[in-house]
Design a protein around this motif. Structure first.
Motif, PDB file in Angstrom:
ATOM      1  N   MET A  78      28.980  20.869  -3.028  1.00 19.63           N
ATOM      2  CA  MET A  78      29.706  20.349  -4.150  1.00 19.63           C
ATOM      3  C   MET A  78      30.662  19.466  -3.863  1.00 19.63           C
ATOM      4  O   MET A  78      31.192  18.691  -4.667  1.00 19.63           O
ATOM      5  CB  MET A  78      29.982  21.676  -5.157  1.00 19.63           C
ATOM      6  CG  MET A  78      28.682  22.282  -5.588  1.00 19.63           C
ATOM      7  SD  MET A  78      27.512  21.374  -6.275  1.00 19.63           S
ATOM      8  CE  MET A  78      28.341  20.572  -7.521  1.00 19.63           C
ATOM      9  N   GLU A  81      29.543  16.099  -3.651  1.00 21.46           N
ATOM     10  CA  GLU A  81      29.320  15.357  -4.958  1.00 21.46           C
ATOM     11  C   GLU A  81      30.490  14.606  -5.561  1.00 21.46           C
ATOM     12  O   GLU A  81      30.209  13.766  -6.251  1.00 21.46           O
ATOM     13  CB  GLU A  81      28.748  16.501  -5.753  1.00 21.46           C
ATOM     14  CG  GLU A  81      27.653  17.161  -5.368  1.00 21.46           C
ATOM     15  CD  GLU A  81      26.407  16.120  -5.262  1.00 21.46           C
ATOM     16  OE1 GLU A  81      26.109  15.456  -6.191  1.00 21.46           O
ATOM     17  OE2 GLU A  81      25.932  16.131  -4.116  1.00 21.46           O
ATOM     18  N   SER A  82      31.848  14.897  -5.246  1.00 17.80           N
ATOM     19  CA  SER A  82      32.827  14.359  -6.070  1.00 17.80           C
ATOM     20  C   SER A  82      33.440  13.217  -5.105  1.00 17.80           C
ATOM     21  O   SER A  82      34.133  12.602  -5.301  1.00 17.80           O
ATOM     22  CB  SER A  82      33.870  15.319  -6.010  1.00 17.80           C
ATOM     23  OG  SER A  82      34.419  15.722  -4.764  1.00 17.80           O
ATOM     24  N   ILE A 136      20.484  20.583  -5.977  1.00 22.96           N
ATOM     25  CA  ILE A 136      21.597  19.452  -5.939  1.00 22.96           C
ATOM     26  C   ILE A 136      21.566  18.667  -4.716  1.00 22.96           C
ATOM     27  O   ILE A 136      21.754  17.561  -4.494  1.00 22.96           O
ATOM     28  CB  ILE A 136      22.928  20.132  -6.370  1.00 22.96           C
ATOM     29  CG1 ILE A 136      23.035  20.514  -7.660  1.00 22.96           C
ATOM     30  CG2 ILE A 136      24.081  18.998  -6.168  1.00 22.96           C
ATOM     31  CD1 ILE A 136      24.183  21.516  -8.183  1.00 22.96           C
ATOM     32  N   ARG A 140      20.869  14.878  -3.624  1.00 19.56           N
ATOM     33  CA  ARG A 140      21.925  14.033  -2.635  1.00 19.56           C
ATOM     34  C   ARG A 140      21.370  13.412  -1.322  1.00 19.56           C
ATOM     35  O   ARG A 140      21.553  12.365  -0.819  1.00 19.56           O
ATOM     36  CB  ARG A 140      23.104  14.989  -2.427  1.00 19.56           C
ATOM     37  CG  ARG A 140      24.278  14.236  -1.528  1.00 19.56           C
ATOM     38  CD  ARG A 140      24.683  12.896  -2.146  1.00 19.56           C
ATOM     39  NE  ARG A 140      25.778  12.076  -1.377  1.00 19.56           N
ATOM     40  CZ  ARG A 140      26.668  12.148  -1.825  1.00 19.56           C
ATOM     41  NH1 ARG A 140      27.380  13.118  -2.463  1.00 19.56           N
ATOM     42  NH2 ARG A 140      27.837  11.326  -0.738  1.00 19.56           N
TER      43      ARG A 140
END
Length: 642
Positions: A78, A81-82, A136, A140
Motif C-alpha cells: 500500500m 500506491e501513494s 491491488i 499495480r
C-alpha cells in the motif's frame, strides 16, 4: 471413541465449551462407582479434549503470526500506491522489496487456504484480506507492465526500415495505351540478400526483459495469468499497428482495393511487398523471440499469445493480397502479381516456423492459400496478355511506317518476363499448347539448351508469333505497298534486336534469330523491288542506240521521267521513318548502289545525246538526296535544279 472424534468439530469461541467439557470429564473420572468400560471411555475423551485444547492454542498462535506478516506485507504494498513514481523507475531495491511483499502475500494466502475448510471467522477474514491485497498488487503490476512496454520499446534501426526496399519490376502502361521502352530503373529487380535469412532486432530494451519476466512470474503464480496475457497482447498489438503505420500501410478493405485505380494500387502493392517482408522476417521473428523470453516457461500459453498478437495484422496483410488476386487480370498487373507471389514464396518457411503450433494454423493455412491464389492470378494474367496481343486492333496506319508502340510494348514486356522465368515455368507447366514456331524437330532436340524448350520459352515465342501476325494485319492499312514492307522491316528488325540484345536470346534461340533476320532481308528486297523497279525501268535502253532524233527524244523523256519519279519517291519516303540508324544507313547504301550506279551509267552512255539542260540532277546530287530518305521529315525537290 473414534466416532466421537469424527463428530466433534472445532470452532472459534469453543474454547470455553471444551474447557467445561474437560472439567466435567475430570469430575466424572473422580467417581468411584464407574465400571471399567465407562472409565476407559472417560480416559479416551479426556485425552481427545486435551489434544483439542493444544491444537486450538497452536492454531491461534499461527493465525496471529499470519496476521502480523500480512499486515507487514500490506504496508509495503500500500505504501507504493501513494507514490506516483513507477516501481521499476525507483530502483532495484524498491522493486525487490515490492516483489518480496507480493510473494509473501501469495504464501500467506496459500497457507490460509490449506487450513481446515471449516476454519473460524478470523481465518476467513485474513484470507479475504490477503486476496484483496493481492488484487491491488496485481492491478499495480499490470500498470507497471504496460508502462515498461510503452516506454521501453525500441524503433526499427535504419537498415531494417529500408530492408529490401529497392524498386521491384513494374510495367506501368496498359496494352491499350502502349508507350515506348521501359526505363532501366523500372526493370531493376532486387537480387541482393539471402531470402532464407531471418533477422531479429530488440523490440524492447533488453535491460527490461528480466523486469517483464519477473512480473509475468508473479502474476502467473497468483493465478492472474489471464490478466497478464490480455495486457501484454494488447500492448504488443498496438506496437505492431504502429509499425505498420511507419511502413505507410493504409487500412484498406477488399472493396477499396478493387475500386482503386491501377496507378494507386501499384503503389500500394509495392508498399505491401516491402511491409510483408519486414513484418514476417524481421518484426514477427523479433516478436517471437520476445515472447519466448517472457513466456517461454509457460507452455502452450506462449504460442497462443503470440498468435493473438500477430493475427489481426497478418489477416490485414493477407486480405489486401487476396483483393489483388481476385481483381481484373490486366496485363500491367502481371509483374506486381509475380512480385507478390515470389515475396510470399520467400516467406513460406518463415511463416511455417513462426506459426508451427496449432494456435497459428489459420494464419499458416491462409498464407499458403494466398500464395496459390496469386500464382493462379499471375498465370491467368499471362494468358490474358497473349490474348490481348492477338486481339489488339487499330483502324489507322502508324505514321511513317516506324516501330509500332505495340511492338515496343510487347517486346519490352516479354524481356522483363525472362527475369521471372523460374516462377513462370512453375506456374505455366500445366498449360498445354502447340508451339507456333517449333525450333527443332524432336529427333534433333539433343544438345539444345533446356531454356529454349521450357514452358516460358514456348509462350514467349507464341507471343512473338501473335505480334507478328498482328503486324502483318496492320501493314495492310498502308495503301503504298513499299511502305508496308518498310513497316514490317522496321518492326521485325526491332523484335530481332530485342531478342539478340537481352536474355530473350536464351529463350528464342539462334535459329529464331536467323529465321527472322531472313524475314527482314526479304522485306528489304521487296521494298527495293516495289519502289525502284519502275524507276529503274526508265533507265533501260532496250538495245537502242545512235543519235537519231526519235531516239534523242526518247532519252530526253526518260531522263525527265526519271527525275519526276525520283522526286515523287523523295517526297514520300523522306517522310517515312527507319528509327534504327544502322538499318537506315544500310538501306540507303543499297539504294545508292542500285539507283545511282544505274543513273550514272545511263548518263555516261548517253552523254552525246543529252545536254546539261536535260539532266536535272547529277549522280552526286541524287546520292546526297538518297541520304535524306527515311528521316521521318517530308521534303520536296520541286523546282530544284543542278
Amino acid at each position: 471413541m473414534e466416532e466421537c472424534r469424527a463428530i466433534i468439530p472445532t470452532y472459534e469461541g469453543e474454547e470455553h465449551v471444551v474447557a467445561a467439557a474437560h472439567h466435567m470429564v475430570k469430575a466424572l473420572m473422580a467417581s468411584k462407582n464407574l465400571t471399567g468400560d465407562f472409565k476407559k471411555i472417560l480416559v479416551d475423551l479426556d485425552t481427545h479434549l486435551s489434544t483439542m485444547t493444544i491444537l486450538n492454542e497452536r492454531k491461534e498462535d499461527e493465525l496471529s503470526e499470519v496476521e502480523l506478516r500480512l499486515k507487514c506485507a500490506e504496508k509495503k504494498i500500500m505504501n507504493r500506491e501513494s507514490k506516483q513514481l513507477m516501481i521499476w523507475d525507483s530502483g532495484s531495491k524498491q522493486v525487490s522489496e515490492y516483489l518480496q511483499a507480493v510473494e509473501e502475500v501469495q504464501i500467506l494466502k496459500e497457507s490460509l487456504e490449506s487450513l481446515s475448510l471449516n476454519g473460524g471467522e478470523k481465518q476467513k477474514r485474513l484470507l479475504r484480506q490477503a486476496e484483496s491485497i493481492l488484487q491491488i498488487a496485481m492491478v499495480r503490476l499490470e500498470e507497471e507492465l504496460l508502462h515498461i512496454l510503452q516506454h521501453k520499446k525500441q524503433s526499427f534501426e535504419p537498415e531494417f526500415a529500408s530492408f529490401h526496399s529497392c524498386e521491384e519490376v513494374v510495367y506501368e502502361e496498359s496494352i491499350v495505351s502502349v508507350e515506348d521502352d521501359i526505363s532501366e530503373d523500372s526493370s531493376r529487380r532486387d537480387s541482393n540478400g539471402d531470402e532464407s535469412k531471418e533477422y531479429t532486432i530488440g523490440l524492447i530494451n533488453p535491460e527490461v526483459i528480466p523486469h517483464l519476466k519477473s512480473i509475468a512470474n508473479v502474476m502467473f503464480a497468483s493465478n492472474y495469468d489471464q490478466e497478464f496475457c490480455q495486457a501484454f497482447i494488447g500492448a504488443r498489438k498496438d506496437a505492431l499497428d504502429e509499425y505498420l503505420g511507419i511502413l505507410e500501410l493504409e487500412k484498406l478493405s477488399i472493396e477499396d482495393v478493387l475500386r482503386m485505380e491501377w496507378g494507386n494500387l501499384n503503389y500500394e502493392i509495392k508498399k505491401w511487398i516491402r511491409a510483408m517482408k519486414i513484418i514476417v522476417r524481421v518484426y514477427l521473428a523479433s516478436e517471437k523471440r520476445l515472447y519466448d523470453h517472457i513466456l517461454g516457461d509457460f507452455g502452450s500459453i506462449n504460442p497462443i499469445c503470440f498468435v493473438e498478437t500477430s493475427k489481426a495484422s497478418m489477416f490485414r496483410l493477407l486480405n489486401f493480397g487476396e483483393a489483388v488476386a481476385i481483381g481484373q487480370h490486366l496485363p500491367e498487373k502481371l509483374f506486381s502479381l509475380l512480385n507478390m507471389y515470389e515475396a510470399l514464396a520467400g516467406l513460406l518457411l518463415h511463416i511455417d516456423a513462426l506459426f508451427s503450433e496449432e494456435a497459428g494454423a489459420s494464419i499458416r493455412i491462409d498464407f499458403h492459400k494466398l500464395q496459390r491464389e496469386l500464382g493462379d492470378a499471375a498465370g491467368a494474367t499471362f494468358m490474358e496478355f497473349e490474348t490481348a496481343v492477338a486481339s489488339y486492333i487499330s483502324t489507322s496506319p502508324f505514321p511513317g511506317g516506324g516501330i509500332l508502340h505495340l511492338t515496343r510494348y510487347v517486346m519490352n514486356y516479354i524481356k522483363i518476363l525472362t527475369e521471372y522465368s523460374n516462377t513462370l515455368n512453375l506456374l505455366l507447366k500445366d498449360q498445354n499448347g502447340e508451339d507456333p514456331e517449333p525450333l527443332i524437330e524432336a529427333e534433333n532436340a539433343q544438345g539444345v539448351p533446356s531454356q529454349v524448350v521450357c514452358p516460358v520459352a514456348h509462350h514467349l515465342r507464341s507471343i512473338a508469333s501473335l505480334l507478328e501476325s498482328n503486324l502483318e494485319s496492320r501493314s495492310k492499312l498502308y495503301k503504298d505497298v513499299s511502305l508496308q514492307h518498310i513497316f514490317l522491316m522496321n518492326n521485325i528488325h526491332y523484335m530481332v534486336q530485342k531478342v539478340k540484345g537481352s536474355e530473350l536470346r536464351g529463350f528464342f534461340g539462334d535459329e529464331w534469330i536467323r529465321k527472322h533476320m531472313v524475314k527482314v532481308q526479304q522485306r528489304v528486297t521487296s521494298y527495293e523491288r516495289t519502289t525502284w523497279s519502275s524507276v529503274l525501268s526508265l533507265l533501260r535502253e532496250d538495245g537502242n542506240s545512235g543519235s537519231s532524233s526519235p531516239w534523242k527524244m526518247i532519252l530526253k523523256e526518260r531522263c525527265r521521267g526519271f527525275s519526276i519519279a525520283f522526286e515523287e519517291v523523295y517526297k514520300n519516303q523522306t517522310a517515312w521513318s527507319i528509327p534504327d540508324p544502322q538499318l537506315r544507313d544500310n538501306l540507303r547504301i543499297l539504294t545508292s548502289q542500285k539507283i545511282i550506279q544505274a543513273y550514272r551509267g545511263f548518263i555516261g552512255r548517253n552523254s552525246e545525246n543529252l545536254s546539261d539542260k536535260h539532266i536535272k540532277y547529277s549522280a552526286d546530287d541524287l546520292e546526297n538526296y538518297v541520304h535524306n530518305l527515311f528521316e521521318g521529315s517530308p521534303k520536296s525537290l520541286n523546282n530544284r535544279r543542278k
